[in-house]
Design an enzyme around this catalytic site. Structure first.
Site, PDB file in Angstrom:
ATOM      1  N   GLU A  49       0.601  -1.233   0.029  1.00  8.83           N
ATOM      2  CA  GLU A  49      -0.069   0.047   0.171  1.00  8.83           C
ATOM      3  C   GLU A  49       0.825   1.345   0.026  1.00  8.83           C
ATOM      4  O   GLU A  49       1.977   1.091   0.521  1.00  8.83           O
ATOM      5  CB  GLU A  49      -0.873   0.156   1.231  1.00  8.83           C
ATOM      6  CG  GLU A  49      -2.098  -1.085   1.246  1.00  8.83           C
ATOM      7  CD  GLU A  49      -3.098  -1.160   2.298  1.00  8.83           C
ATOM      8  OE1 GLU A  49      -4.155  -1.473   2.170  1.00  8.83           O
ATOM      9  OE2 GLU A  49      -2.760  -0.708   3.415  1.00  8.83           O
ATOM     10  N   CYS A  91       3.102   8.783   0.865  1.00 12.76           N
ATOM     11  CA  CYS A  91       3.796   7.906   1.906  1.00 12.76           C
ATOM     12  C   CYS A  91       3.848   6.567   1.070  1.00 12.76           C
ATOM     13  O   CYS A  91       3.193   5.862   0.634  1.00 12.76           O
ATOM     14  CB  CYS A  91       2.641   7.903   2.979  1.00 12.76           C
ATOM     15  SG  CYS A  91       2.986   6.626   4.110  1.00 12.76           S
ATOM     16  N   CYS A 104       6.251  -6.804   7.146  1.00 11.63           N
ATOM     17  CA  CYS A 104       7.642  -6.165   7.716  1.00 11.63           C
ATOM     18  C   CYS A 104       8.100  -7.240   8.804  1.00 11.63           C
ATOM     19  O   CYS A 104       7.065  -8.142   9.284  1.00 11.63           O
ATOM     20  CB  CYS A 104       7.067  -4.978   8.766  1.00 11.63           C
ATOM     21  SG  CYS A 104       8.313  -4.149   9.475  1.00 11.63           S
ATOM     22  N   CYS A 150       6.436  -4.340  15.537  1.00 12.05           N
ATOM     23  CA  CYS A 150       6.008  -3.264  16.383  1.00 12.05           C
ATOM     24  C   CYS A 150       4.477  -3.702  17.014  1.00 12.05           C
ATOM     25  O   CYS A 150       3.739  -3.762  16.109  1.00 12.05           O
ATOM     26  CB  CYS A 150       6.375  -1.919  15.908  1.00 12.05           C
ATOM     27  SG  CYS A 150       7.962  -1.445  15.503  1.00 12.05           S
ATOM     28  N   CYS A 179       1.333  -1.488  15.406  1.00  8.48           N
ATOM     29  CA  CYS A 179       1.351  -1.052  13.756  1.00  8.48           C
ATOM     30  C   CYS A 179       0.582  -2.487  13.211  1.00  8.48           C
ATOM     31  O   CYS A 179       1.118  -3.494  13.308  1.00  8.48           O
ATOM     32  CB  CYS A 179       2.733  -0.863  13.436  1.00  8.48           C
ATOM     33  SG  CYS A 179       2.923  -0.716  11.446  1.00  8.48           S
ATOM     34  N   CYS A 221      -1.280   6.472   9.685  1.00 11.13           N
ATOM     35  CA  CYS A 221      -0.047   6.040  10.385  1.00 11.13           C
ATOM     36  C   CYS A 221      -0.522   4.758  11.361  1.00 11.13           C
ATOM     37  O   CYS A 221      -0.911   4.874  12.170  1.00 11.13           O
ATOM     38  CB  CYS A 221       0.620   7.214  11.363  1.00 11.13           C
ATOM     39  SG  CYS A 221       2.272   6.711  12.078  1.00 11.13           S
TER      40      CYS A 221
END
Length: 348
Positions: free
Chosen positions: A95, A108, A115, A119, A122, A341
């Site tokens: 994305e 962005c 990933c 974290c 997220c 975010c």
């Protein structure tokens, strides 16, 4: 007999293209023409390269592939933010987001498919890392988001932030090569000063950025100003503690003089007290940080964190301002389409 996959032509340098054309009895200048089609004109098919003979285009088609990222789905937020899910040639999804304001149009972009850093706050961190994005795929993200900006707002992109899916410094070579092409006059010609790479904190690679004398800005996703709390929400802190990051950031600044930002998401009853603010001030004074971005938390289904109330947020902000910290509150954009975010997770 096994048929070998054709080489992606965009992975060739201009010099390698020159060698190819000379090898098939063509003039060297063809490389310059093709390079321009691939990068400045963003051609995604050999047949679009109209100043080359049909015979030469067919030859190239025979020898090379020209894979490109495609828009899979697009979502439009009530606040003007546009989120796109892109599909790679091998069927992966990733994305990117266009964040418009009156004075800026910011892309962005993602650097990895998924990933590996996990974290806790997220959505991307709860996905597996499938693979790194190639530099030409990152370039395509910028090209496609720029096209959306021109169509929706009549303006080109002004800024790029590597704050999408993935950890940019764990895809170091491709991210740097993509930025080289984005900022090259032979590519998109954007100033590297308008590009920010955000990292969860890979000290060794931050130092490498300094050694490589990069010209873009750096943002550290900090989110806690002591090791105990940071370790709780960001497992990467185990191997890259705050002391090692402070040393790496100071080295980066000595080598480049580039702007450094701290990103700090406020979590209710976790890192939003005045004591937390005081620890953040002390850390701010150890690094030549230009700005601290205080970010509103955007809830995700997989995590139990909450956003503090407005009074708590403003008290935190005012404490920092009183200590003469250059601080800005970043209000979330695109929450209604999971584009804010920490929310990118390939949801349709």
């Amino acid at each position: 007999m096994l048929k070998l996959a054709k080489k992606n032509i965009r992975q060739l340098s201009k010099e390698e293209l020159e060698q190819y054309f000379e090898g098939i009895g063509e003039k060297k200048f063809r490389a310059k023409q093709v390079y321009e089609w691939l990068w400045a004109k963003q051609a995604h098919r050999f047949e679009d390269m109209t100043n080359l003979s049909k015979d030469l285009r067919n030859k190239m088609e025979e020898h090379f592939s020209l894979p490109a990222l495609k828009v899979d789905t697009t979502q439009f937020s009530a606040d003007g933010t546009i989120k796109s899910r892109f599909r790679t040639v091998d069927g992966h999804l990733v994305e990117g987001v266009l964040i418009p304001t009156d004075e800026r149009k910011t892309a962005c972009v993602s650097s990895q498919i998924g990933c590996s850093l996990s974290c806790k706050f997220c959505a991307t961190g709860y996905m597996d890392r499938k693979r790194n994005l190639e530099f030409d795929e990152i370039y395509d993200e910028v090209v496609l988001i720029n096209k959306q900006s021109e169509e929706a707002y009549g303006k080109k992109l002004t800024n790029i932030v590597f704050m999408g899916m993935g950890e940019p410094l764990l895809n170091y070579k491709n991210v740097l090569k993509a930025i080289e092409m984005i900022s090259s006059p032979e590519g998109l010609g954007m100033s590297p000063r308008r590009i920010t790479v955000s990292t969860a904190g890979v000290a060794k690679m931050i130092r490498q950025l300094g050694d490589d004398k990069v010209r873009f800005k750096l943002a550290l996703s900090l989110h806690a100003a002591n090791d105990a709390k940071r370790h709780e929400i960001m497992p990467i802190n185990d191997t890259n503690n705050i002391k090692s990051l402070v040393e790496a950031l100071n080295y980066f600044y000595q080598q480049t003089g580039n702007e450094i930002t701290f990103e700090y998401i406020l979590f209710k009853d976790f890192n939003d007290s005045l004591q937390d603010a005081d620890e953040l001030v002390k850390l701010y004074r150890k690094v030549p940080v230009d700005l601290i971005n205080i970010i509103e938390y955007n809830p995700i289904d997989l995590a139990a964190f909450e956003k503090p109330d407005e009074d708590k947020t403003m008290a935190f902000m005012h404490y920092l301002e009183k200590q003469r910290v250059n601080v800005r509150l970043r209000r979330s954009r695109g929450k209604d389409i999971d584009a804010a975010c920490g929310q990118l997770a390939n949801k349709g």
